[in-house]
Design a protein around this motif. Structure first.
Motif, PDB file in Angstrom:
ATOM      1  N   GLY A  41       9.212   4.029  -7.539  1.00 27.37           N
ATOM      2  CA  GLY A  41       9.535   4.318  -6.151  1.00 27.37           C
ATOM      3  C   GLY A  41       8.412   4.004  -5.179  1.00 27.37           C
ATOM      4  N   PHE A  42       7.239   3.690  -5.703  1.00 28.37           N
ATOM      5  CA  PHE A  42       6.082   3.434  -4.857  1.00 28.37           C
ATOM      6  C   PHE A  42       5.467   2.062  -5.105  1.00 28.37           C
ATOM      7  CE2 PHE A  42       6.474   7.991  -5.307  1.00 28.37           C
ATOM      8  CZ  PHE A  42       6.464   8.380  -3.994  1.00 28.37           C
ATOM      9  N   SER A  43       6.268   1.125  -5.553  1.00 31.61           N
ATOM     10  CA  SER A  43       5.741  -0.205  -5.847  1.00 31.61           C
ATOM     11  C   SER A  43       5.726  -1.074  -4.589  1.00 31.61           C
ATOM     12  CB  SER A  43       6.587  -0.889  -6.924  1.00 31.61           C
ATOM     13  OG  SER A  43       7.842  -1.262  -6.386  1.00 31.61           O
ATOM     14  N   THR A  44       4.902  -2.103  -4.606  1.00 26.86           N
ATOM     15  CA  THR A  44       4.858  -3.010  -3.463  1.00 26.86           C
ATOM     16  C   THR A  44       6.137  -3.822  -3.361  1.00 26.86           C
ATOM     17  OG1 THR A  44       3.676  -4.628  -4.816  1.00 26.86           O
ATOM     18  CG2 THR A  44       2.349  -3.209  -3.399  1.00 26.86           C
ATOM     19  N   THR A  45       6.791  -4.086  -4.492  1.00 30.16           N
ATOM     20  CA  THR A  45       8.067  -4.806  -4.455  1.00 30.16           C
ATOM     21  C   THR A  45       9.114  -3.990  -3.725  1.00 30.16           C
ATOM     22  OG1 THR A  45       7.543  -5.899  -6.530  1.00 30.16           O
ATOM     23  CG2 THR A  45       9.854  -5.883  -5.872  1.00 30.16           C
ATOM     24  N   ARG A  46       9.220  -2.705  -4.058  1.00 32.58           N
ATOM     25  CA  ARG A  46      10.164  -1.834  -3.386  1.00 32.58           C
ATOM     26  C   ARG A  46       9.840  -1.731  -1.905  1.00 32.58           C
ATOM     27  NH1 ARG A  46       9.923   2.065  -0.342  1.00 32.58           N
ATOM     28  NH2 ARG A  46       7.847   2.478  -1.071  1.00 32.58           N
ATOM     29  N   MET A  47       8.557  -1.609  -1.580  1.00 31.84           N
ATOM     30  CA  MET A  47       8.129  -1.505  -0.192  1.00 31.84           C
ATOM     31  C   MET A  47       8.478  -2.770   0.582  1.00 31.84           C
ATOM     32  SD  MET A  47       4.286  -0.984   1.333  1.00 31.84           S
ATOM     33  CE  MET A  47       3.835  -2.662   0.960  1.00 31.84           C
ATOM     34  N   LEU A  48       8.259  -3.922  -0.010  1.00 33.69           N
ATOM     35  CA  LEU A  48       8.573  -5.185   0.639  1.00 33.69           C
ATOM     36  C   LEU A  48      10.065  -5.286   0.946  1.00 33.69           C
ATOM     37  CD1 LEU A  48       7.762  -7.997   1.630  1.00 33.69           C
ATOM     38  CD2 LEU A  48       8.069  -8.788  -0.716  1.00 33.69           C
ATOM     39  N   HIS A  49      10.892  -4.941  -0.035  1.00 29.39           N
ATOM     40  CA  HIS A  49      12.345  -4.981   0.182  1.00 29.39           C
ATOM     41  C   HIS A  49      12.765  -4.003   1.278  1.00 29.39           C
ATOM     42  CE1 HIS A  49      13.490  -7.764  -2.965  1.00 29.39           C
ATOM     43  NE2 HIS A  49      12.636  -7.158  -3.769  1.00 29.39           N
ATOM     44  N   GLU A  50      12.203  -2.803   1.244  1.00 34.92           N
ATOM     45  CA  GLU A  50      12.559  -1.801   2.248  1.00 34.92           C
ATOM     46  C   GLU A  50      12.120  -2.246   3.646  1.00 34.92           C
ATOM     47  OE1 GLU A  50      11.559   2.811   3.371  1.00 34.92           O
ATOM     48  OE2 GLU A  50      11.527   2.232   1.264  1.00 34.92           O
ATOM     49  N   TYR A  51      10.904  -2.734   3.788  1.00 37.29           N
ATOM     50  CA  TYR A  51      10.438  -3.203   5.096  1.00 37.29           C
ATOM     51  C   TYR A  51      11.300  -4.345   5.616  1.00 37.29           C
ATOM     52  CZ  TYR A  51       6.005  -0.585   5.066  1.00 37.29           C
ATOM     53  OH  TYR A  51       5.042   0.377   5.077  1.00 37.29           O
ATOM     54  N   THR A  52      11.653  -5.262   4.706  1.00 37.95           N
ATOM     55  CA  THR A  52      12.483  -6.394   5.109  1.00 37.95           C
ATOM     56  C   THR A  52      13.825  -5.912   5.626  1.00 37.95           C
ATOM     57  OG1 THR A  52      11.398  -7.812   3.492  1.00 37.95           O
ATOM     58  CG2 THR A  52      13.530  -8.545   4.322  1.00 37.95           C
ATOM     59  N   GLU A  53      14.477  -5.047   4.850  1.00 42.13           N
ATOM     60  CA  GLU A  53      15.810  -4.558   5.222  1.00 42.13           C
ATOM     61  C   GLU A  53      15.788  -3.671   6.474  1.00 42.13           C
ATOM     62  OE1 GLU A  53      18.958  -5.004   4.014  1.00 42.13           O
ATOM     63  OE2 GLU A  53      18.242  -6.553   2.640  1.00 42.13           O
ATOM     64  N   ARG A  54      14.786  -2.800   6.587  1.00 43.35           N
ATOM     65  CA  ARG A  54      14.779  -1.814   7.671  1.00 43.35           C
ATOM     66  C   ARG A  54      14.101  -2.288   8.950  1.00 43.35           C
ATOM     67  NH1 ARG A  54      13.087   3.931   5.392  1.00 43.35           N
ATOM     68  NH2 ARG A  54      15.176   4.803   5.562  1.00 43.35           N
ATOM     69  N   LEU A  55      13.144  -3.207   8.831  1.00 48.87           N
ATOM     70  CA  LEU A  55      12.354  -3.585  10.002  1.00 48.87           C
ATOM     71  C   LEU A  55      12.471  -5.058  10.385  1.00 48.87           C
ATOM     72  CD1 LEU A  55       9.172  -1.553   9.032  1.00 48.87           C
ATOM     73  CD2 LEU A  55      10.919  -0.897  10.671  1.00 48.87           C
ATOM     74  N   TYR A  56      12.117  -5.945   9.470  1.00 48.03           N
ATOM     75  CA  TYR A  56      12.033  -7.359   9.820  1.00 48.03           C
ATOM     76  C   TYR A  56      13.380  -7.979  10.143  1.00 48.03           C
ATOM     77  CZ  TYR A  56       7.387  -6.686   7.838  1.00 48.03           C
ATOM     78  OH  TYR A  56       6.140  -6.210   7.555  1.00 48.03           O
ATOM     79  N   LEU A  57      14.366  -7.778   9.273  1.00 48.89           N
ATOM     80  CA  LEU A  57      15.680  -8.377   9.517  1.00 48.89           C
ATOM     81  C   LEU A  57      16.344  -7.816  10.773  1.00 48.89           C
ATOM     82  CD1 LEU A  57      17.046  -8.772   5.888  1.00 48.89           C
ATOM     83  CD2 LEU A  57      15.943 -10.481   7.339  1.00 48.89           C
TER      84      LEU A  57
END
Length: 77
Positions: A41-57
């Motif tokens: 739950g605290f991996s950089t892969t998970r963080m990257l996906h979450e940031y992409t979905e919630r912020l960047y896109l």
């Protein structure tokens, strides 16, 4: 389940329990179990996906990563 009871009766004693060599065996085992069950739950892969979905896109006006895949990378730029 009372948080303070668990801390007082289980967690804190394990932290301060030290063997003759100065090692906290029960504390180390608790940390290993915690890491094994929570690190995903605290991996950089998970963080990257979450940031992409919630912020960047959303900032780019794209609803989801699926939309990027269907329209190609040009839609994301």
């Amino acid at each position: 389940m009372d948080l303070y009871r668990i801390l007082e009766d289980e967690v804190v004693p394990q932290y301060y329990e030290v063997d003759a060599a100065g090692l906290h065996h029960r504390w180390i085992e608790r940390m290993r179990r915690s890491m094994a069950t929570t690190l995903c739950g605290f991996s950089t892969t998970r963080m990257l996906h979450e940031y992409t979905e919630r912020l960047y896109l959303p900032a780019a006006g794209i609803a989801s990563a699926g939309e990027v895949e269907s329209e190609g990378l040009e839609a994301a730029r």
